[in-house]
Design an enzyme around this catalytic site. Structure first.
Site, PDB file in Angstrom:
ATOM      1  N   TYR A 154      84.566  39.823  59.298  1.00  0.00           N
ATOM      2  CA  TYR A 154      83.114  39.857  59.110  1.00  0.00           C
ATOM      3  C   TYR A 154      82.767  40.031  57.625  1.00  0.00           C
ATOM      4  O   TYR A 154      81.866  39.370  57.099  1.00  0.00           O
ATOM      5  CB  TYR A 154      82.538  41.012  59.936  1.00  0.00           C
ATOM      6  CG  TYR A 154      81.033  41.043  60.044  1.00  0.00           C
ATOM      7  CD1 TYR A 154      80.347  40.123  60.837  1.00  0.00           C
ATOM      8  CD2 TYR A 154      80.293  42.023  59.387  1.00  0.00           C
ATOM      9  CE1 TYR A 154      78.960  40.170  60.959  1.00  0.00           C
ATOM     10  CE2 TYR A 154      78.918  42.091  59.508  1.00  0.00           C
ATOM     11  CZ  TYR A 154      78.254  41.156  60.294  1.00  0.00           C
ATOM     12  OH  TYR A 154      76.885  41.215  60.413  1.00  0.00           O
ATOM     13  N   LYS A 158      80.650  37.361  55.416  1.00  0.00           N
ATOM     14  CA  LYS A 158      79.372  37.723  54.805  1.00  0.00           C
ATOM     15  C   LYS A 158      79.431  37.663  53.278  1.00  0.00           C
ATOM     16  O   LYS A 158      78.416  37.390  52.622  1.00  0.00           O
ATOM     17  CB  LYS A 158      78.948  39.119  55.274  1.00  0.00           C
ATOM     18  CG  LYS A 158      78.604  39.179  56.761  1.00  0.00           C
ATOM     19  CD  LYS A 158      77.515  38.173  57.142  1.00  0.00           C
ATOM     20  CE  LYS A 158      77.039  38.358  58.572  1.00  0.00           C
ATOM     21  NZ  LYS A 158      75.951  37.402  58.934  1.00  0.00           N
TER      22      LYS A 158
END
Length: 252
Positions: A154, A158
């Site tokens: 993640y 991001k």
């Protein structure tokens, strides 16, 4: 308010959380909004709310990590409303795990949904935005881009969103298209509730612990992120591009 009167917006991952709050706000401010989620049925619930309050919205079920589905979704929006002015790339998932436990499937799923989908949706949208010499793209990054235990996939996705945002701003700027990102900290959503459960906590207790680490001493709400997205999607931010704005209550 009618700052988006005559504008057409696409919001992905809009069946709940930040996406739903954003779709509601854009519609309330006059935009025609395509509420996009994996399930058209779940997107329809948000559309019903918007229409019930006098807004204009369309529910579309689409897997935004699939190029053909993205092309079809974009074509449907333009066919329905005649143009595309605003794209909010909000769709995202988590598959949290420590590095030594993380599978290649968990890595690939998160990178594909959280990062590749932004590439695909932006590529599809920019064709229409370039032609009309106008567009606003707002991408969802996260405070996790700075690193977060158990979120190698993640965090990488991001962080990639921020690099992609800066690059698209350079490439699309000459066509009067701005591209920005927001990076929320702890926001009370279904996603953070799932994270709480993963670590053996309740959502309330998890939020309390997060609030204690936040200078404002509380967690954020989806509507607070939506208001910043709306600013970046509006003409009020006409000279802002290539930026990532952190929305995290002052946390460092």
């Amino acid at each position: 308010m009618s700052r988006f009167a005559g504008k057409v917006a696409v919001v992905t991952g809009a069946a709940q959380g930040i996406g739903a709050a954003t779709a509601r706000l854009l519609a309330a401010d006059g935009a025609s909004v395509a509420v996009v989620d994996l399930s058209e049925e779940s997107a329809q619930r948000v559309v019903d709310e918007i229409v019930g309050k006098g807004g204009t919205a369309l529910a579309i079920g689409a897997d935004v990590s699939d190029e053909a589905a993205v092309e079809a979704m974009t074509a449907r929006v333009v066919e329905a409303y005649g143009r595309l002015d605003i794209l909010v790339n909000n769709a995202g998932i988590t598959r949290d795990n420590m590095l030594f436990k993380m599978s290649a499937a968990e890595w690939n799923q998160v990178l594909t949904v959280n990062l590749t989908s932004i590439f695909l949706c932006s590529k599809a949208a920019q064709k229409h935005m370039v032609a009309q010499k106008y567009g606003k793209i707002v991408n969802l990054s996260s405070r996790s881009a700075l690193g977060n235990r158990g979120q190698a996939n993640y965090a990488a996705a991001k962080a990639g969103v921020q690099g992609l945002t800066a690059t698209l701003a350079i490439e699309l700027g000459p066509f009067n298209i701005t591209v920005n990102a927001v990076a929320p900290g702890y926001i009370a959503t279904a996603m953070t509730a799932a994270t709480a459960e993963r670590v053996g906590s309740s959502p309330d207790e998890h939020q309390k612990m997060a609030a204690e680490r936040t200078p404002l001493r509380r967690v954020g709400q989806p509507e607070e992120v939506a208001s910043v997205i709306a600013f970046l999607a509006s003409d009020e931010s006409s000279y802002v591009s290539g930026q990532t704005l952190y929305i995290n209550g002052g946390a460092r």
